[in-house]
Design a protein around this motif. Structure first.
Motif, PDB file in Angstrom:
ATOM      1  N   GLN A  33      -8.187  -2.357  -5.608  1.00 17.59           N
ATOM      2  CA  GLN A  33      -7.077  -2.961  -4.887  1.00 17.59           C
ATOM      3  C   GLN A  33      -5.967  -3.394  -5.831  1.00 17.59           C
ATOM      4  N   PHE A  34      -6.338  -3.830  -7.052  1.00 21.51           N
ATOM      5  CA  PHE A  34      -5.356  -4.298  -8.022  1.00 21.51           C
ATOM      6  C   PHE A  34      -5.203  -3.291  -9.159  1.00 21.51           C
ATOM      7  N   VAL A  35      -3.966  -3.151  -9.638  1.00 21.42           N
ATOM      8  CA  VAL A  35      -3.652  -2.293 -10.780  1.00 21.42           C
ATOM      9  C   VAL A  35      -3.090  -3.168 -11.885  1.00 21.42           C
ATOM     10  N   GLU A  36      -3.557  -2.942 -13.117  1.00 22.40           N
ATOM     11  CA  GLU A  36      -3.116  -3.738 -14.255  1.00 22.40           C
ATOM     12  C   GLU A  36      -2.201  -2.919 -15.149  1.00 22.40           C
ATOM     13  N   CYS A  37      -1.077  -3.506 -15.535  1.00 23.88           N
ATOM     14  CA  CYS A  37      -0.153  -2.849 -16.454  1.00 23.88           C
ATOM     15  C   CYS A  37      -0.827  -2.711 -17.818  1.00 23.88           C
ATOM     16  N   LYS A  38      -0.765  -1.508 -18.380  1.00 19.00           N
ATOM     17  CA  LYS A  38      -1.429  -1.249 -19.649  1.00 19.00           C
ATOM     18  C   LYS A  38      -0.695  -1.884 -20.830  1.00 19.00           C
ATOM     19  N   LYS A  39       0.546  -2.310 -20.611  1.00 22.05           N
ATOM     20  CA  LYS A  39       1.324  -2.884 -21.708  1.00 22.05           C
ATOM     21  C   LYS A  39       1.292  -4.407 -21.699  1.00 22.05           C
ATOM     22  N   ALA A  44      -1.216  -6.549 -10.138  1.00 24.34           N
ATOM     23  CA  ALA A  44      -0.600  -6.644  -8.817  1.00 24.34           C
ATOM     24  C   ALA A  44      -1.331  -5.692  -7.887  1.00 24.34           C
ATOM     25  N   THR A  45      -1.149  -5.886  -6.608  1.00 25.29           N
ATOM     26  CA  THR A  45      -1.800  -5.006  -5.651  1.00 25.29           C
ATOM     27  C   THR A  45      -1.197  -3.603  -5.735  1.00 25.29           C
ATOM     28  N   ARG A  46      -1.982  -2.626  -5.335  1.00 27.23           N
ATOM     29  CA  ARG A  46      -1.505  -1.252  -5.364  1.00 27.23           C
ATOM     30  C   ARG A  46      -0.285  -1.065  -4.460  1.00 27.23           C
ATOM     31  N   GLN A  47      -0.211  -1.842  -3.383  1.00 19.91           N
ATOM     32  CA  GLN A  47       0.944  -1.747  -2.485  1.00 19.91           C
ATOM     33  C   GLN A  47       2.225  -2.160  -3.203  1.00 19.91           C
ATOM     34  N   ILE A  48       2.138  -3.218  -4.039  1.00 20.84           N
ATOM     35  CA  ILE A  48       3.311  -3.672  -4.793  1.00 20.84           C
ATOM     36  C   ILE A  48       3.708  -2.626  -5.825  1.00 20.84           C
ATOM     37  N   TRP A  49       2.723  -2.066  -6.521  1.00 18.60           N
ATOM     38  CA  TRP A  49       3.009  -1.027  -7.508  1.00 18.60           C
ATOM     39  C   TRP A  49       3.635   0.188  -6.836  1.00 18.60           C
ATOM     40  N   ASN A  50       3.114   0.550  -5.671  1.00 16.26           N
ATOM     41  CA  ASN A  50       3.632   1.698  -4.949  1.00 16.26           C
ATOM     42  C   ASN A  50       5.098   1.479  -4.570  1.00 16.26           C
TER      43      ASN A  50
END
Length: 291
Positions: A33-39, A44-50
């Motif tokens: 459900q959550f994606v983390e910035c590699k930098k 944030a949620t995948r919906q926000i990243w999308n």
């Protein structure tokens, strides 16, 4: 001739394309459900990243995205027509374990190969677009990748359409961005695609090359570097060999940001660094200017 159903905005073709784009964006499968910035480590949620087109709202880093998702970001709705969708990789050398690896890559990404080619429109202007997807064998050049790129260029030549290629390919000292399991047949695609671009250019075609992270190896040494207009996403690594390989070869520390798109812009290899959220508008402006 296209059927009436195929011409409708809500056709099966468009629904299939949207489904593939949503899959690439992680909106279909049971991804975290959550994606983390590699930098910067922001989560944030995948919906926000999308919604942000997978550009970190905190630090601006551009995460890699799938090919269908990228096409969905730039093409007019309902204009997508995939080219050569049934072309699949060939185990030309009967390389041990290669068919199993291809099957695993297809199961992971839903792709048959590392490139998607299509026709479509950008703010009404018809174009031919190719997108390399680094999730499939790091976008390495196989015989089928070379064939699909060449066919796309030839289609643009025959129809007198502008050509846009989004490049993304990982390379190394042993494979040079080519598909190692296909040996010299893979390396031959560098000359094959470059020759197709030269014929396209000789006919007066407009070729816009967009470099994404990373674009290295044989892709950089062939069609990716031959654009009439060279664009790049922020922070993209662009070069033949990677910086670590170069440092090991010359025995010196490279300057900060070496080979990144901003460095390439400062040294004249790239014409403009374009954020992903501005890419569609920038391409539309260039197409209108050169129409």
């Amino acid at each position: 001739m296209n059927s009436i159903k195929d011409l409708l905005p809500g056709s099966m073709r468009e629904r299939t394309f949207q489904l593939k784009a949503r899959r690439d964006a992680g909106a279909v499968w049971n991804d975290p459900q959550f994606v983390e910035c590699k930098k910067c480590g922001r989560r944030a949620t995948r919906q926000i990243w999308n919604k942000a087109q997978y550009v970190c709202p905190n630090c601006g880093v551009h995460l890699p995205i799938g090919g269908y998702y990228r096409l969905n970001l730039i093409l007019d709705k309902g204009s997508f027509r995939e080219l050569d969708a049934d072309l699949a990789p060939q185990d030309v050398l009967q390389f041990p374990g290669y068919p199993e690896k291809l099957e695993a890559q297809t199961g992971k990404t839903g792709l048959k190969e590392a490139v998607i080619t299509a026709t479509g429109r950008i703010e009404g202007t018809p174009v031919v677009v190719a997108v390399l997807d680094s999730r499939f064998f790091m976008g390495s050049m196989s015989t089928t990748v070379g064939e699909k790129i060449t066919r796309a260029v030839e289609h643009a030549t025959a129809k007198h359409l502008p050509l846009i290629i989004f490049s993304a390919s990982g390379g190394g000292p042993r494979c040079a961005g080519a598909r190692m399991q296909e040996g010299i047949f893979s390396l031959m695609q560098m000359a094959k695609t470059s020759a197709a671009i030269e014929r396209f250019s000789a006919r007066g075609g407009l070729y816009i090359s967009v470099l994404t992270h990373p674009t290295t190896g044989g892709v950089t040494a062939s069609f990716a570097s031959l654009g009439d207009i060279m664009l790049a996403e922020p922070g993209a690594l662009i070069g033949f060999a990677g910086p670590r390989v170069i440092e090991q070869t010359i025995g010196e520390k490279l300057p900060a940001g070496f080979q990144r798109s901003e460095f390439q812009y400062e040294h004249g290899f790239v014409d403009k660094v374009v954020p992903r959220t501005e890419m569609r508008e920038t391409l539309a402006q260039l197409l209108r200017l050169h129409a």
